[in-house]
Design an enzyme around this catalytic site. Structure first.
Site, mmCIF file in Angstrom:
data_model
loop_
_atom_site.group_PDB
_atom_site.id
_atom_site.type_symbol
_atom_site.label_atom_id
_atom_site.label_comp_id
_atom_site.label_asym_id
_atom_site.label_seq_id
_atom_site.Cartn_x
_atom_site.Cartn_y
_atom_site.Cartn_z
ATOM 1 N N CYS A 176 -0.495 4.228 2.176
ATOM 2 C CA CYS A 176 -0.342 3.994 3.654
ATOM 3 C C CYS A 176 1.279 4.260 4.006
ATOM 4 O O CYS A 176 1.353 4.747 4.915
ATOM 5 C CB CYS A 176 -0.654 2.438 4.083
ATOM 6 S SG CYS A 176 -2.326 1.907 3.178
ATOM 7 N N ASP A 177 2.332 3.716 3.091
ATOM 8 C CA ASP A 177 3.465 3.490 3.755
ATOM 9 C C ASP A 177 4.655 4.290 3.139
ATOM 10 O O ASP A 177 5.764 4.383 3.435
ATOM 11 C CB ASP A 177 3.921 2.130 3.766
ATOM 12 C CG ASP A 177 3.060 1.142 4.349
ATOM 13 O OD1 ASP A 177 2.717 1.645 5.443
ATOM 14 O OD2 ASP A 177 3.125 0.022 4.178
ATOM 15 N N CYS B 74 0.807 -1.249 0.087
ATOM 16 C CA CYS B 74 0.170 0.065 0.107
ATOM 17 C C CYS B 74 0.956 1.393 -0.115
ATOM 18 O O CYS B 74 1.385 1.585 0.945
ATOM 19 C CB CYS B 74 -0.859 0.027 1.225
ATOM 20 S SG CYS B 74 -1.753 1.723 1.359
#
Ligand code: NAP
Length: 309
Positions: A136-137, A133
């Site tokens: 997200c990261d 992701c």
């Protein structure tokens, strides 16, 4: 309670089905084990969904708006993981970890999940350098090197997103031509921070609690190369976008599957009356938000017709 429509999965297909069934004034239970939106909840820009040009909009905010719309039309929600599906009776039953849910019709919109790299250290390094992701990261790799595995729309789109954070992004693809659509390829080749390792696959990865090295095998020559994090960085990132695997384990031996996907007719009917499938879980050619939403709408209208007899 026996609902008119049980919907398994709250991605674009399931949420669209809930909106349509709700507008039909049917009782709807939407079952989701994770986050609304499914795959798009971790997608950056959704450039090709009509009307999708809101300031600051991404896949997550789009799915939140869809969920709000479904709620407005009365869809009830439950968070549960379904362990068993009983499809043959007149009432369809889904048995979950926390309860059993019954419906006169069932719309299966459970989607698909990411394909793994399949290397031994993958699980241990997931969340410690290996990610699925980018939205997200990406922030963890600000100013560092990042690798992306895959050559489809997801890999290229997310690699482009990662260039906003990383010092350098290198896309590792098993062939020498991208699968991604031309519009994404054009952007990718024009981006100075994006580099390509063609005819290459990741064969191993490791590090001391974080990702510090990768081995890459050249699919043409068979040669293996080790890539190591710069000492001053200490670690780097590997984002995996190798396509998806349909979430059809529950339905093996119960529904017709082809390549793991549920076979339906063009109106989303499976071979079992009252059981429909919609979105990425269905055998079809174009898996996009726009086709998932259309499938969901059609499935809900067919469920309505089915109940009305
Ligand atoms: P995909 O189109 O199936 O691409 C998967 C990529 O991973 C391919 O390049 C494939 O290589 C590679 N791959 C698969 N298995 C591999 C393995 N074991 N080892 C190494 N490489 C492997 O998947 P996706 O990019 O996730 O897209 C899924 C669907 O969502 C598609 O229908 C796509 O159009 C859609 N999507 C659309 C958008 C958009 O329109 N904005 C964005 C994201 C996704 P090969 O090319 O050699 O097969």
């Amino acid at each position: 309670m026996i609902y008119d429509v049980l919907i398994l999965g709250a991605g674009p297909a399931g949420l669209s089905a809930a909106i349509y069934a709700g507008r039909n004034k049917q009782s709807v239970l939407l079952i989701e084990q994770g986050q609304d939106g499914g795959q798009i909840s971790v997608t950056d820009a959704i450039e090709n969904y009509p009307g999708q040009m809101l300031e600051g909009e991404n896949g997550f905010t789009l799915s939140q708006r869809m969920a709000e719309q479904a709620k407005r039309f009365g869809a009830q929600r439950v968070s549960d993981t379904i362990r068993e599906a009983k499809l043959d009776g007149e009432v369809k039953e889904l048995v979950g970890a926390s309860g059993t849910y019954r419906g006169r019709t069932l719309i299966i919109a459970a989607g698909a999940s990411h394909r793994s790299l399949g290397i031994p250290s993958e699980a241990a390094l997931a969340g410690h350098g290996i990610s699925y992701c980018a939205t997200c990261d990406a922030g963890f790799f600000r100013g560092r090197d990042v690798y992306v595995a895959g050559g489809g729309d997801s890999a290229v789109q997310e690699a482009l997103f990662l260039t906003r954070f990383a010092r350098k992004v290198t896309l590792i693809h098993r062939r020498d031509a991208l699968r991604a659509v031309p519009a994404l390829q054009e952007k990718a080749f024009a981006n100075e921070k994006l580099h390509f390792l063609w005819n290459s696959v990741v064969t191993d990865a490791g590090g001391d609690g974080k990702l510090q090295w990768l081995t890459i095998r050249n699919t043409k020559s068979g040669e293996t190369t080790k890539i190591e994090a710069k000492p001053e960085d200490g670690f780097f990132g590997l984002f995996v976008f190798l396509g998806v695997v349909p979430a059809t384990d529950l339905f093996k031996g119960k529904l017709d599957l082809e390549d793991g996907y549920i076979v339906t007719d063009e109106n989303m009917h499976t071979h079992i009356p009252g059981v429909f499938a919609a979105g990425d879980i269905r055998k079809k050619k174009l898996r996009q938000v726009v086709t998932a939403a259309a499938d969901g709408g059609i499935a809900a209208m067919e469920a309505y017709e089915y109940i009305r007899g």
